[in-house]
Design a protein around this motif. Structure first.
Motif, short mmCIF file in Angstrom:
data_model
loop_
_atom_site.label_atom_id
_atom_site.label_comp_id
_atom_site.label_asym_id
_atom_site.label_seq_id
_atom_site.Cartn_x
_atom_site.Cartn_y
_atom_site.Cartn_z
N VAL A 290 -22.70 -5.65 118.43
CA VAL A 290 -21.55 -4.89 119.80
C VAL A 290 -21.67 -5.64 120.87
CG1 VAL A 290 -21.91 -2.35 120.58
CG2 VAL A 290 -22.98 -2.68 118.79
N GLU A 291 -21.44 -6.99 120.13
CA GLU A 291 -20.85 -7.89 121.81
C GLU A 291 -19.56 -7.82 122.45
OE1 GLU A 291 -22.91 -10.41 122.80
OE2 GLU A 291 -24.31 -11.27 122.01
N ASN B 157 -17.99 -9.61 115.95
CA ASN B 157 -19.09 -9.56 117.04
C ASN B 157 -19.72 -8.18 117.45
OD1 ASN B 157 -17.99 -12.30 117.13
ND2 ASN B 157 -16.60 -12.43 118.94
N LEU B 158 -18.52 -7.26 116.52
CA LEU B 158 -19.23 -5.62 117.25
C LEU B 158 -20.09 -5.13 116.15
CD1 LEU B 158 -16.42 -3.54 118.74
CD2 LEU B 158 -17.81 -5.13 119.83
N PHE B 159 -19.73 -5.71 115.19
CA PHE B 159 -21.10 -5.02 113.90
C PHE B 159 -22.19 -6.23 113.12
CE2 PHE B 159 -17.88 -1.82 114.07
CZ PHE B 159 -18.61 -0.72 113.31
N ASP B 160 -21.92 -7.13 113.83
CA ASP B 160 -22.12 -8.09 113.91
C ASP B 160 -23.19 -8.37 112.05
OD1 ASP B 160 -24.38 -10.61 114.23
OD2 ASP B 160 -26.53 -9.40 113.66
N LEU C 150 -14.49 -7.52 115.39
CA LEU C 150 -14.82 -6.52 113.68
C LEU C 150 -16.12 -7.54 113.63
CD1 LEU C 150 -15.09 -4.16 111.69
CD2 LEU C 150 -14.00 -6.10 110.31
N TYR D 15 -27.76 0.84 116.39
CA TYR D 15 -26.98 -0.28 114.96
C TYR D 15 -27.42 -1.49 115.50
CZ TYR D 15 -23.69 -2.47 112.65
OH TYR D 15 -23.06 -3.07 111.43
#
Lengths: 427, 427
Positions: free
Chosen positions: A246-247, B338-341, B336, A238
């Motif tokens: 995905v930080e 930060n995780l999904f860029d 959201l 992804y």
């Protein structure tokens, strides 16, 4: 791919899509040996196309025939195809504030050499890359791999990155790293194309290719000096908008309070990362002395490893600090699982070398308690099969899979080398 | 697709991949009119393939020729192709504790009828579905659409869902909804195939198709009675393991404390969703009376809308509660992003009808302050162009795009209808 100029002769990837030849190489790399009939079955391509592409791959020295399939009950036994392991090589380099890992993979994806070194520490990118180039060159020489058989190097670091331009978009660990031309500089020093990749994404990709995870959709938590995350969906990484996805280290936790380098508060990394654990040990002078924790900026993982070993040796205070960290990271894992709809989490990165089992247990407990999908399927937490080298291996695999074989940049001339500032002595 | 048995004659999707015909219909639905040459350019298919598939589409009554392209400077003007808007229709039904929206789209994706009704409230699934079926039938009749020209209905609800089996995997809003055969029951009542879809995913999909978002990678926050999320990456819905992804309502917030229905604490929905705002109003008797907020379980959105209107009318206490909610949802949006860029967030759902601009402003401020990518690109927050109908539209578009045209279930016989428990009076 990104750092490479010019029209490749036989690219594996065009416009972001894997080519026919690339798919066949991928299949052979994963399966070991396959017959032409099996390749046709697995790709859905016609036998004629398979025959043509295989002929080209054999002519180019990438694939050879290796005996016959003895399993066939009827008809002629089928000739099996196999990658020429020595046709090409790729280097994977994971570099972090406190650790560096270098691996050399052959064309079949097997590791033929590796090294573990200290990280960048307080050094700037010039010094760090000069030392890295020296180590890579020495490792290739000792493994007997000529540079002109190396497809390229995958440089694997924390994010956020601009992979196209090969630069970090963060002033971590030091301001001079921000926007420094990492891939360009390392490419000139090595005389090889260099791709930049996110450490957690590379580790997830490496795990996927190692075939160690029993599903093709999973999340990965990568813990070195910081905490990163990667997600594989249906076998592909992804990437989001620009591969800075995905930080998980910057998921703000319920009841979190600590200020984080990102400017937020209560982030998983600030509350529960290796540095936070080391700082908590340092807050108790007796404990720090007992565990031998010194707290220098660039030895966080060395100190963290001391805490982990003390826990394994039965030290209750060390165990309590690690358990607290693991539960908080478990909370961040709940958010990862709820947002990405996952039921499998893999733990990778040097911080899990010793402490992995403790983290696995507590992260699994948090997921069983809190993940939305807990009633649908029991969330599974696995420790990577290459816990400290997964990211470097993923970087090298990325090169093997995506680097156009005939588009490598020319090796630098002596002139070109002189224009590059030299390393300031020994690191 | 999931609820449909039997071998379709001309499916749009096979093994999860859009077929050639499906891709051409998608392109015509988005672009309006295209020539065969343009179809060849955009699909990369050969002119011969395009000619053959177009002939089939015309024979099947799905596409017709409509004049010639006058823009061409040289050569023969090209004949343009267009979807037959009246060839087929699809119904989208979004149902929630407090709202129901029904839309009817024609084959070209244009809305030809719509209705807004109260939600399921305290009713069980039998009663709710019976009433829904009556409304859909009445809406189709008043729009002059015969049932045998309707491809199917997309039923859009909160998650988690098992889309394959067409059931909810949650006991929300009432225990009897858990595992109730939603698509099977509604399909029998309507005499149409029914697909189940997540509300936020459907809304994101609807926004993507409406072409209102200036990027093909974005996140969407859907706020009705609860809070859901959807992510579109490179023009496709992010689905994760089983399409129960992006549960942003259950991101636990830094400093969050409130217990949530999911068993966790400090979730965005529990801290800041419409019900939380209404409960905060109720805690102040005078404010509740001034705003006319009553607090019944099944009128949360009516009460929330009263708070939003009071804010728009200048009520400072109402504004302060909404601002608090918006800032907290902004924190969930940071996770959201930060995780999904992502750099674009769209707000959709009935809770944003009046309060949208306030939420837009505060969510954007949180992203500018805290998102990791804030230095790379200014995060953008947009309000949906179909704020209260996006989910229903997305449900209907999903049917248009994926339903095999000749695989609809047979219409129920009178016998079959009698075996279904009838609705208990008027809702």
């Amino acid at each position: 791919m990104n750092a490479v100029q010019g029209a490749p002769d036989m690219p594996h990837i065009e416009d972001g899509r894997v080519t026919t030849a690339g798919r066949m190489l991928d299949l052979l790399r994963t399966r070991g040996t396959l017959s032409r009939v099996e390749l046709a079955e697995r790709t859905g391509l016609t036998p004629a196309t398979i025959t043509n592409v295989v002929r080209r791959l054999i002519d180019d020295g990438l694939v050879h025939e290796t005996g016959r399939d003895q399993q066939q009950g009827r008809g002629q036994p089928r000739r099996l195809l196999e990658l020429n392991a020595g046709a090409w090589y790729a280097v994977g380099i994971q570099v972090d504030l406190t650790t560096t890992t270098i691996v050399v993979l052959d064309f079949a994806g097997d590791r033929i050499a590796g090294a573990s070194l200290r990280g960048s520490g307080g050094d700037g990118p010039e010094t760090t890359l000069a030392a890295l180039a020296e180590h890579v060159t020495a490792l290739l020489r000792s493994a007997g791999v000529p540079t002109d058989r190396v497809l390229g190097a995958g440089l694997v670091t924390h994010g956020p990155q601009d992979r196209e331009r090969g630069v970090l978009l963060t002033a971590q660990p030091e301001p001079e790293w921000l926007e420094f031309p990492l891939t360009e500089t390392l490419s000139k020093r090595l005389g090889l194309p260099v791709l930049l990749e996110n450490d957690a994404t590379a580790a997830a990709f490496g795990e996927q290719w190692a075939g160690a995870v029993p599903t093709d959709t999973f999340g990965l938590i990568y813990m070195a000096s910081g905490i990163g995350g990667g997600v594989i969906v249906d076998g592909e990484s992804y990437r989001g908008r620009a591969s800075n996805a995905v930080e998980i280290g910057h998921v703000a936790l319920s009841e979190g309070r600590e200020p984080c380098v990102c400017g937020n508060r209560g982030c998983a990394q600030a509350e529960a990362g290796p540095r936070a654990v080391v700082d908590q040990v340092l807050a108790d002078g007796d404990l720090a002395e007992r565990l031998g924790v010194r707290g220098a900026h660039d030895t966080t993982l060395v100190d963290f490893e001391r805490v982990a070993r003390a826990w394994r040796g039965g030290d209750e205070a060390a165990g309590a600090l690690l358990e607290r960290s693991a539960r908080w990271i478990g909370q961040a894992a709940v958010t990862l699982v709820n947002l990405f709809d996952l039921d499998t989490i893999v733990l990778a990165g040097p911080a899990f070398v010793t402490a992995g089992p403790l983290y696995r247990r507590h992260i699994a407990a948090e997921l069983e308690l809190r993940a939305l999908s807990r009633t649908l399927s029991r969330p599974e937490v696995l420790i990577s099969t290459n816990v400290d080298t997964a990211a470097a291996i993923g970087g090298a695999l990325h090169v093997l899979r995506t680097m156009p074989i005939d588009a490598r940049v020319p090796r630098p001339s002596a002139d070109a080398l002189e224009t590059i500032p030299t390393s300031e002595g020994d690191r």
